[in-house]
Design a protein around this motif. Structure first.
Motif, PDB file in Angstrom:
ATOM      1  N   SER A  38       0.873  -1.271  -0.065  1.00 35.85           N
ATOM      2  CA  SER A  38      -0.025  -0.006   0.098  1.00 35.85           C
ATOM      3  C   SER A  38       1.046   1.314   0.048  1.00 35.85           C
ATOM      4  CB  SER A  38      -0.912   0.054   1.259  1.00 35.85           C
ATOM      5  OG  SER A  38      -1.562   1.073   1.091  1.00 35.85           O
ATOM      6  N   GLY A  39       0.714   2.221  -0.897  1.00 32.95           N
ATOM      7  CA  GLY A  39       1.320   3.385  -0.801  1.00 32.95           C
ATOM      8  C   GLY A  39       2.355   3.647  -1.858  1.00 32.95           C
ATOM      9  N   LYS A  42       1.199   2.452  -7.167  1.00 26.73           N
ATOM     10  CA  LYS A  42       0.474   1.689  -8.256  1.00 26.73           C
ATOM     11  C   LYS A  42      -0.785   2.740  -8.782  1.00 26.73           C
ATOM     12  CE  LYS A  42      -0.768  -1.406  -5.055  1.00 26.73           C
ATOM     13  NZ  LYS A  42      -0.260  -1.113  -4.111  1.00 26.73           N
ATOM     14  N   SER A  43      -1.404   3.100  -8.145  1.00 26.43           N
ATOM     15  CA  SER A  43      -2.581   3.673  -8.428  1.00 26.43           C
ATOM     16  C   SER A  43      -2.087   5.133  -9.275  1.00 26.43           C
ATOM     17  CB  SER A  43      -3.497   4.261  -7.424  1.00 26.43           C
ATOM     18  OG  SER A  43      -4.177   3.095  -6.852  1.00 26.43           O
ATOM     19  N   THR A  44      -1.308   5.703  -8.530  1.00 28.22           N
ATOM     20  CA  THR A  44      -0.583   6.910  -9.055  1.00 28.22           C
ATOM     21  C   THR A  44      -0.458   6.769 -10.448  1.00 28.22           C
ATOM     22  OG1 THR A  44      -0.027   7.588  -6.906  1.00 28.22           O
ATOM     23  CG2 THR A  44       0.758   8.856  -8.677  1.00 28.22           C
TER      24      THR A  44
HETATM   25  N1  LIG Z   1      -3.140  14.042  -3.686  1.00 27.80           N
HETATM   26  C1  LIG Z   1      -2.015  13.462  -3.111  1.00 27.80           C
HETATM   27  N2  LIG Z   1      -1.293  14.304  -2.466  1.00 27.80           N
HETATM   28  C2  LIG Z   1      -0.037  13.841  -1.789  1.00 27.80           C
HETATM   29  N3  LIG Z   1       0.263  12.580  -1.646  1.00 27.80           N
HETATM   30  C3  LIG Z   1      -0.596  11.698  -2.564  1.00 27.80           C
HETATM   31  C4  LIG Z   1      -1.531  12.243  -3.217  1.00 27.80           C
HETATM   32  N4  LIG Z   1      -2.273  11.050  -3.551  1.00 27.80           N
HETATM   33  C5  LIG Z   1      -1.268   9.921  -3.576  1.00 27.80           C
HETATM   34  N5  LIG Z   1      -0.416  10.414  -2.468  1.00 27.80           N
HETATM   35  C6  LIG Z   1       0.841   9.542  -1.928  1.00 27.80           C
HETATM   36  O1  LIG Z   1       1.393   8.826  -2.846  1.00 27.80           O
HETATM   37  C7  LIG Z   1       1.779   7.773  -2.671  1.00 27.80           C
HETATM   38  C8  LIG Z   1       1.109   6.681  -3.657  1.00 27.80           C
HETATM   39  O2  LIG Z   1      -0.239   6.624  -3.749  1.00 27.80           O
HETATM   40  P1  LIG Z   1      -1.054   5.584  -4.470  1.00 27.80           P
HETATM   41  O3  LIG Z   1      -2.426   5.818  -4.359  1.00 27.80           O
HETATM   42  O4  LIG Z   1      -0.493   5.399  -5.870  1.00 27.80           O
HETATM   43  O5  LIG Z   1      -0.630   4.139  -3.642  1.00 27.80           O
HETATM   44  P2  LIG Z   1      -1.064   2.583  -4.095  1.00 27.80           P
HETATM   45  O6  LIG Z   1       0.335   1.877  -4.559  1.00 27.80           O
HETATM   46  O7  LIG Z   1      -2.081   2.610  -5.192  1.00 27.80           O
HETATM   47  O8  LIG Z   1      -1.708   2.137  -2.757  1.00 27.80           O
HETATM   48  P3  LIG Z   1      -2.926   1.310  -2.277  1.00 27.80           P
HETATM   49  O9  LIG Z   1      -2.451  -0.155  -2.502  1.00 27.80           O
HETATM   50  O10 LIG Z   1      -2.989   1.371  -0.927  1.00 27.80           O
HETATM   51  O11 LIG Z   1      -4.113   1.569  -3.285  1.00 27.80           O
HETATM   52  C9  LIG Z   1       1.167   7.613  -1.094  1.00 27.80           C
HETATM   53  O12 LIG Z   1       2.250   7.658  -0.189  1.00 27.80           O
HETATM   54  C10 LIG Z   1       0.163   8.437  -1.043  1.00 27.80           C
HETATM   55  O13 LIG Z   1       0.099   8.982   0.147  1.00 27.80           O
END
Ligand SMILES: Nc1ncnc2c1ncn2[C@@H]1O[C@H](COP(=O)(O)OP(=O)(O)OP(=O)(O)O)[C@@H](O)[C@H]1O
Ligand SMILES: [Mg+2]
Length: 367
Positions: A38-39, A42-44
């Motif tokens: 998590s974090g 991936k989603s970004t």
């Molecule tokens: N709008 C935002 N402002 C600041 N930080 C952000 C923002 N959106 C995401 N982040 C940070 O970017 C990082 C990556 O987030 P992301 O949502 O891509 O993670 P993920 O791998 O999809 O996690 P998960 O498995 O929990 O969905 C995280 O540390 C998150 O806190």
């Protein structure tokens, strides 16, 4: 159909750098899974591909176009999210057709395309129902149909199955795999479920803190993890790790600590005497009849019965280890157990860097 190329993609939110420098080539027709804790971003990354997030710097190509500045609707993509909110007041038929109506596609074509996707996804019996009259899995199929009907060049999925119960998830996973075999649409699929990644991916992109830790087929990632992080992330039950030091005894390479001394094939690993290492062994690579090599011995303190297998917990010195054994051969709690490592199945990582010490040309025996 299309390939996707990410060149030096960077993403920051103000002063926070979430993705420092991402490089990836998703081939045409390929099913790539982004996997990681998590974090890790991936989603970004997926949202940047979809055009829902700005790209701070770098270049993103879909097909033969640089799409950095294109609107989501002009990128040839369709996306399915975890929260696939269907319009509750509309029938399933209208939910599926909604996107095409907005694009002013003719009703005749909408009817034809609806028939096609609903037949692929087995949704014909439900077309006149409302979303609340469907099960979770059926609703999820509607969400996929709604994406598919746009006949995109690229499918982007963000944890599409995480709201479903375990059994339904397995069924839907199979459906998505079948769908991909049939349509061969280039797909990027985000999950933190390693089972989904292992079963769906042509290649897994394993991410850690915005960076790619390893790219490879599920088999490569499982059998040749490049780091302790990857080795610990992939595989259930998780790999055992034991801190030890490399020694050379009469020309034989060994890893040693207070409790164990294991001979290893020195030609398989890039190690030097005195090096601090972490020995990694999957629970399924520990075998009970330990007659040849010095065994890992300890007292069994817990048994988890899984039906076909049992997970045996035992302590060797300070390390708590797990072995997966056939259920009918499981020991008793409290019993002294001896395990050997299946030949060729040991992994070694550098204690400081976490990097795998396996030589390039060597491969770990298949499980
Ligand atoms: N709008 C935002 N402002 C600041 N930080 C952000 C923002 N959106 C995401 N982040 C940070 O970017 C990082 C990556 O987030 P992301 O949502 O891509 O993670 P993920 O791998 O999809 O996690 P998960 O498995 O929990 O969905 C995280 O540390 C998150 O806190
Ligand atoms: Mg996410």
């Amino acid at each position: 159909m299309a390939e996707i190329i990410c060149r030096n993609i960077r993403k920051t939110y103000g002063a926070i750098e979430v993705v420092p420098d991402f490089n990836l080539h998703v081939r045409d027709h390929e099913f790539v899974v982004f996997l990681g804790p998590s974090g890790c971003g991936k989603s970004t990354m997926l949202r940047m591909m979809a055009g829902l997030e700005n790209i701070t710097s770098g270049e993103l190509m879909i097909g033969d176009k640089v799409v950095n500045d294109l609107e989501p609707r002009d990128r040839g993509i369709a996306m399915v999210f975890q929260n696939y909110a269907l319009y509750p007041h509309m029938t399933i038929r209208d939910n599926i057709a909604f996107g095409l109506r907005r694009l002013k596609v003719s009703e005749a074509e909408i009817t034809a395309r609806t028939a096609e996707v609903t037949s692929v996804l087995g949704l014909e019996p439900y077309l006149d129902r409302k979303p609340t009259e469907l099960s979770g899995g059926q609703q999820q199929r509607v969400a996929i149909a709604r994406a598919m009907i746009k006949t995109p060049d690229v499918f982007l999925f963000d944890e599409p199955l995480s709201n479903l119960d375990a059994k339904l998830r397995a069924t839907m996973r199979e459906e998505i795999a079948r769908l991909h075999k049939k349509l061969k649409t280039t797909t990027v699929y985000v999950t933190h479920d390693q089972m989904e990644a292992m079963t769906l991916a042509d290649r897994i992109v394993l991410m850690k803190a915005g960076r790619i830790e390893q790219i490879g087929s599920p088999e490569e990632i499982y059998e040749r993890p490049v780091s302790r992080f990857v080795a610990g992330f992939i595989g259930t039950p998780a790999m055992n790790f034991i801190d030890a030091t490399v020694m050379s005894e009469h020309g034989q390479c060994c890893v040693v600590n207070n409790e164990i001394m294991l001979a290893l094939d020195g030609t398989s690993f890039n190690v030097e005497p005195g090096q601090q290492v972490v020995l990694g062994v999957r629970p399924s690579d520990l075998v009970q009849d330990a007659t040849v090599t010095p065994p890992l011995s300890g007292q069994c303190d817990l048994i988890e019965y899984h039906g076909d297998h049992a997970l045996v917990s035992f302590k060797v010195g300070t390390s708590s280890l797990h072995a997966l054994v056939a259920a009918r051969k499981r020991p008793f709690e409290g019993e002294q157990v001896n395990f050997a490592i299946r030949e060729g199945a040991a992994h070694l990582f550098d204690q400081k860097t976490g990097k795998s010490l396996l030589r390039e040309s060597q491969s770990v025996a298949a499980a």
